[in-house]
Design a protein around this motif. Structure first.
Motif, PDB file in Angstrom:
ATOM      1  N   ASP A 191      -3.597   4.574  -3.637  1.00 12.61           N
ATOM      2  CA  ASP A 191      -3.670   5.858  -2.940  1.00 12.61           C
ATOM      3  C   ASP A 191      -4.443   6.833  -3.822  1.00 12.61           C
ATOM      4  O   ASP A 191      -4.910   6.472  -4.910  1.00 12.61           O
ATOM      5  CB  ASP A 191      -2.260   6.392  -2.632  1.00 12.61           C
ATOM      6  N   THR A 192      -4.556   8.062  -3.359  1.00 12.21           N
ATOM      7  CA  THR A 192      -5.246   9.083  -4.141  1.00 12.21           C
ATOM      8  C   THR A 192      -4.377   9.523  -5.325  1.00 12.21           C
ATOM      9  O   THR A 192      -3.154   9.391  -5.304  1.00 12.21           O
ATOM     10  CB  THR A 192      -5.575  10.306  -3.284  1.00 12.21           C
ATOM     11  N   ASP A 193      -5.038  10.084  -6.322  1.00 17.19           N
ATOM     12  CA  ASP A 193      -4.299  10.580  -7.484  1.00 17.19           C
ATOM     13  C   ASP A 193      -3.350  11.708  -7.096  1.00 17.19           C
ATOM     14  O   ASP A 193      -2.225  11.775  -7.595  1.00 17.19           O
ATOM     15  CB  ASP A 193      -5.253  11.028  -8.594  1.00 17.19           C
ATOM     16  N   LYS A 218     -12.243  -2.252   3.256  1.00 16.85           N
ATOM     17  CA  LYS A 218     -12.504  -1.613   1.968  1.00 16.85           C
ATOM     18  C   LYS A 218     -11.267  -0.911   1.416  1.00 16.85           C
ATOM     19  O   LYS A 218     -11.371   0.010   0.619  1.00 16.85           O
ATOM     20  CB  LYS A 218     -13.673  -0.633   2.093  1.00 16.85           C
ATOM     21  N   TYR A 219     -10.097  -1.361   1.829  1.00 20.04           N
ATOM     22  CA  TYR A 219      -8.867  -0.811   1.250  1.00 20.04           C
ATOM     23  C   TYR A 219      -8.903  -1.004  -0.268  1.00 20.04           C
ATOM     24  O   TYR A 219      -9.197  -2.090  -0.775  1.00 20.04           O
ATOM     25  CB  TYR A 219      -7.641  -1.529   1.806  1.00 20.04           C
ATOM     26  N   GLY A 220      -8.591   0.067  -0.981  1.00 20.38           N
ATOM     27  CA  GLY A 220      -8.574  -0.011  -2.435  1.00 20.38           C
ATOM     28  C   GLY A 220      -9.895   0.265  -3.101  1.00 20.38           C
ATOM     29  O   GLY A 220     -10.006   0.211  -4.326  1.00 20.38           O
ATOM     30  N   PHE A 221     -10.924   0.608  -2.307  1.00 25.08           N
ATOM     31  CA  PHE A 221     -12.228   0.953  -2.864  1.00 25.08           C
ATOM     32  C   PHE A 221     -12.290   2.441  -3.205  1.00 25.08           C
ATOM     33  O   PHE A 221     -11.729   3.273  -2.491  1.00 25.08           O
ATOM     34  CB  PHE A 221     -13.344   0.688  -1.849  1.00 25.08           C
ATOM     35  N   ILE A 222     -12.965   2.779  -4.290  1.00 31.35           N
ATOM     36  CA  ILE A 222     -13.494   4.125  -4.478  1.00 31.35           C
ATOM     37  C   ILE A 222     -14.801   4.148  -3.692  1.00 31.35           C
ATOM     38  O   ILE A 222     -15.627   3.244  -3.830  1.00 31.35           O
ATOM     39  CB  ILE A 222     -13.715   4.441  -5.957  1.00 31.35           C
ATOM     40  N   LEU A 256       4.460   4.670  -6.268  1.00 27.44           N
ATOM     41  CA  LEU A 256       3.751   3.956  -5.200  1.00 27.44           C
ATOM     42  C   LEU A 256       4.065   2.468  -5.236  1.00 27.44           C
ATOM     43  O   LEU A 256       4.331   1.848  -4.206  1.00 27.44           O
ATOM     44  CB  LEU A 256       2.230   4.160  -5.357  1.00 27.44           C
ATOM     45  N   ALA A 257       4.064   1.886  -6.445  1.00 23.80           N
ATOM     46  CA  ALA A 257       4.375   0.468  -6.586  1.00 23.80           C
ATOM     47  C   ALA A 257       5.791   0.166  -6.121  1.00 23.80           C
ATOM     48  O   ALA A 257       6.060  -0.870  -5.499  1.00 23.80           O
ATOM     49  CB  ALA A 257       4.185   0.022  -8.028  1.00 23.80           C
ATOM     50  N   GLN A 258       6.703   1.099  -6.404  1.00 24.73           N
ATOM     51  CA  GLN A 258       8.102   0.892  -6.008  1.00 24.73           C
ATOM     52  C   GLN A 258       8.298   0.951  -4.497  1.00 24.73           C
ATOM     53  O   GLN A 258       9.305   0.459  -3.982  1.00 24.73           O
ATOM     54  CB  GLN A 258       8.983   1.932  -6.702  1.00 24.73           C
ATOM     55  N   LYS A 259       7.342   1.543  -3.779  1.00 22.47           N
ATOM     56  CA  LYS A 259       7.454   1.636  -2.323  1.00 22.47           C
ATOM     57  C   LYS A 259       7.103   0.314  -1.626  1.00 22.47           C
ATOM     58  O   LYS A 259       7.404   0.137  -0.441  1.00 22.47           O
ATOM     59  CB  LYS A 259       6.516   2.729  -1.782  1.00 22.47           C
ATOM     60  N   LEU A 260       6.461  -0.593  -2.343  1.00 20.98           N
ATOM     61  CA  LEU A 260       6.057  -1.856  -1.732  1.00 20.98           C
ATOM     62  C   LEU A 260       7.292  -2.647  -1.298  1.00 20.98           C
ATOM     63  O   LEU A 260       8.268  -2.771  -2.034  1.00 20.98           O
ATOM     64  CB  LEU A 260       5.256  -2.707  -2.720  1.00 20.98           C
ATOM     65  N   LEU A 314       5.638  -7.905 -14.649  1.00 22.23           N
ATOM     66  CA  LEU A 314       5.484  -6.798 -13.703  1.00 22.23           C
ATOM     67  C   LEU A 314       5.856  -7.212 -12.290  1.00 22.23           C
ATOM     68  O   LEU A 314       5.551  -8.330 -11.860  1.00 22.23           O
ATOM     69  CB  LEU A 314       4.032  -6.302 -13.705  1.00 22.23           C
ATOM     70  N   THR A 315       6.498  -6.301 -11.592  1.00 22.03           N
ATOM     71  CA  THR A 315       6.840  -6.532 -10.190  1.00 22.03           C
ATOM     72  C   THR A 315       5.665  -6.188  -9.285  1.00 22.03           C
ATOM     73  O   THR A 315       5.367  -6.909  -8.333  1.00 22.03           O
ATOM     74  CB  THR A 315       8.058  -5.674  -9.793  1.00 22.03           C
ATOM     75  N   ALA A 316       4.986  -5.097  -9.566  1.00 22.12           N
ATOM     76  CA  ALA A 316       3.827  -4.641  -8.801  1.00 22.12           C
ATOM     77  C   ALA A 316       3.124  -3.566  -9.617  1.00 22.12           C
ATOM     78  O   ALA A 316       3.673  -3.043 -10.599  1.00 22.12           O
ATOM     79  CB  ALA A 316       4.250  -4.093  -7.443  1.00 22.12           C
ATOM     80  N   ILE A 317       1.906  -3.221  -9.186  1.00 28.57           N
ATOM     81  CA  ILE A 317       1.128  -2.172  -9.843  1.00 28.57           C
ATOM     82  C   ILE A 317       0.695  -1.160  -8.786  1.00 28.57           C
ATOM     83  O   ILE A 317       0.228  -1.522  -7.707  1.00 28.57           O
ATOM     84  CB  ILE A 317      -0.116  -2.743 -10.552  1.00 28.57           C
ATOM     85  N   GLY A 318       0.884   0.111  -9.103  1.00 29.81           N
ATOM     86  CA  GLY A 318       0.403   1.188  -8.250  1.00 29.81           C
ATOM     87  C   GLY A 318      -0.803   1.851  -8.883  1.00 29.81           C
ATOM     88  O   GLY A 318      -0.867   2.012 -10.104  1.00 29.81           O
ATOM     89  N   ILE A 319      -1.771   2.212  -8.064  1.00 32.71           N
ATOM     90  CA  ILE A 319      -2.970   2.911  -8.529  1.00 32.71           C
ATOM     91  C   ILE A 319      -3.062   4.247  -7.802  1.00 32.71           C
ATOM     92  O   ILE A 319      -3.053   4.295  -6.567  1.00 32.71           O
ATOM     93  CB  ILE A 319      -4.252   2.099  -8.249  1.00 32.71           C
ATOM     94  N   ALA A 320      -3.132   5.319  -8.565  1.00 34.61           N
ATOM     95  CA  ALA A 320      -3.357   6.664  -8.023  1.00 34.61           C
ATOM     96  C   ALA A 320      -4.714   7.117  -8.557  1.00 34.61           C
ATOM     97  O   ALA A 320      -4.853   7.416  -9.734  1.00 34.61           O
ATOM     98  CB  ALA A 320      -2.242   7.610  -8.470  1.00 34.61           C
ATOM     99  N   SER A 321      -5.712   7.127  -7.692  1.00 31.83           N
ATOM    100  CA  SER A 321      -7.098   7.219  -8.144  1.00 31.83           C
ATOM    101  C   SER A 321      -7.818   8.474  -7.673  1.00 31.83           C
ATOM    102  O   SER A 321      -7.566   8.996  -6.580  1.00 31.83           O
ATOM    103  CB  SER A 321      -7.871   5.996  -7.640  1.00 31.83           C
ATOM    104  N   PHE A 322      -8.788   8.906  -8.512  1.00 25.41           N
ATOM    105  CA  PHE A 322      -9.744   9.914  -8.060  1.00 25.41           C
ATOM    106  C   PHE A 322     -10.532   9.319  -6.900  1.00 25.41           C
ATOM    107  O   PHE A 322     -10.552   8.104  -6.683  1.00 25.41           O
ATOM    108  CB  PHE A 322     -10.664  10.349  -9.201  1.00 25.41           C
ATOM    109  N   GLY A 323     -11.189  10.157  -6.140  1.00 27.69           N
ATOM    110  CA  GLY A 323     -11.837   9.669  -4.939  1.00 27.69           C
ATOM    111  C   GLY A 323     -13.188  10.289  -4.695  1.00 27.69           C
ATOM    112  O   GLY A 323     -13.783  10.845  -5.614  1.00 27.69           O
TER     113      GLY A 323
END
Length: 297
Positions: A108-110, A76-80, A291-295, A57-66
């Motif tokens: 980021d958010t979902d 706290k970047y990356g925290f729910i 999101l991962a591709q934007k890194l 993997l090159t990177a992982i993106g997370i699109a999360s509920f909040g």
């Protein structure tokens, strides 16, 4: 090996994972119910390790509920953060994934993730300003303003805006544990089920629930149009699988605006202005990959 990105769409009900580079180029996918953080995120780690982990993997993106903390300068970047979902509040989601897989992680958010996917591959291509609103277990909104994903103090919480509540027409007090009869408290899937005593998917098309639902959603959209002036509005989520809602919402939005906004997109072309996402249920996980591709690696 070609670059491959991991994506996590973390929903309050289910997790959807994928590895690939975009629509039609996903080499692996998996989904499972959202349970406890330890159990759910451990399953995600196992999935990515099967796909080669750091080597694959090159990177992982997370699109999360909040709510979440998407500020890269925050401790706290990356925290729910303050989610009412049991066990998930103050969970260091991005940190857990980064520690276990040892690849760069973006968070980021979902809804912002899904919006990015639609901007890159779907119904928002070529636009600089648009809203992506999802109506399901909860109600969340994101999108782009001036070509950038919506962020600010934290991120938009479009589902929790107050909307006019006609108590004579609707005596339901609302389901939101924080605000009662905010938009989410009146128009989310759980609100529909609590009000009518039946799952929304089992309500017949002609049920009065849908007229009321369209009324509340159109009120919110009217507010978003006045405040953000989006070029397009995408409506997603389980509730919006009731496709009869689209013409009802469009008509009510036009009625509420009453020709005050003199834009042909609303006056004459509203069928292309309030639309479903083109990527369907995969918008979220594809957004996580985007999101991962934007890194900048």
């Amino acid at each position: 090996m070609d670059c491959a990105w991991g994506g996590i769409e973390a929903g309050g009900t289910n997790f959807l994972l994928a590895v690939g580079s975009g629509p039609g180029a996903l080499r692996a996918e998996e989904s499972f119910p959202t349970t406890t953080p330890t159990e759910t995120v451990a399953r995600a780690v196992q999935f990515f390790k099967k796909q080669g982990g750091k080597k694959g993997l090159t990177a992982i993106g997370i699109a999360s509920f909040g709510p979440v903390d998407p500020n890269v300068s925050s401790q706290k970047y990356g925290f729910i953060t303050s989610t009412p979902k049991k066990g998930w509040a103050q969970f260091n989601f991005a940190g857990f994934i980064q520690r276990e897989i040892d690849v760069p992680v973006v968070f980021d958010t979902d809804v912002n993730g899904a919006a990015l996917a639609e901007y890159k591959w779907g119904a928002a291509q070529g636009l600089d300003n648009f809203i992506y609103l999802t109506i399901g277990t909860g109600i969340g909104g994101g999108g782009m303003m001036n070509g950038k994903l919506m962020h600010g103090l934290i991120h938009p919480e479009m589902g929790h805006i107050p909307i006019p509540h006609d108590w004579l027409a609707d005596s339901f007090k609302g389901s939101c544990p924080y605000h009662g009869d905010c938009l989410e408290g009146l128009a989310s899937g759980p609100a529909l089920e609590q009000r009518w005593g039946i799952k929304p998917s089992n309500l017949p098309v002609e049920h009065p629930a849908w007229e009321l639902e369209a009324h509340y959603v159109a009120q919110a959209i009217t507010t978003y149009i006045y405040t953000l002036s989006p070029q397009r509005i995408l409506l997603a989520g389980g509730v919006m699988e009731q496709t009869q809602l689209f013409p009802m919402i469009r008509h009510k939005v036009q009625d509420f605006l009453n020709a005050y906004i003199q834009a042909p997109e609303i006056l004459a072309e509203i069928e292309q202005y309030i639309v479903p996402p083109k990527l369907g249920k995969k918008a979220g996980v594809l957004g996580a990959i985007a999101l991962a591709q934007k890194l900048k690696l």
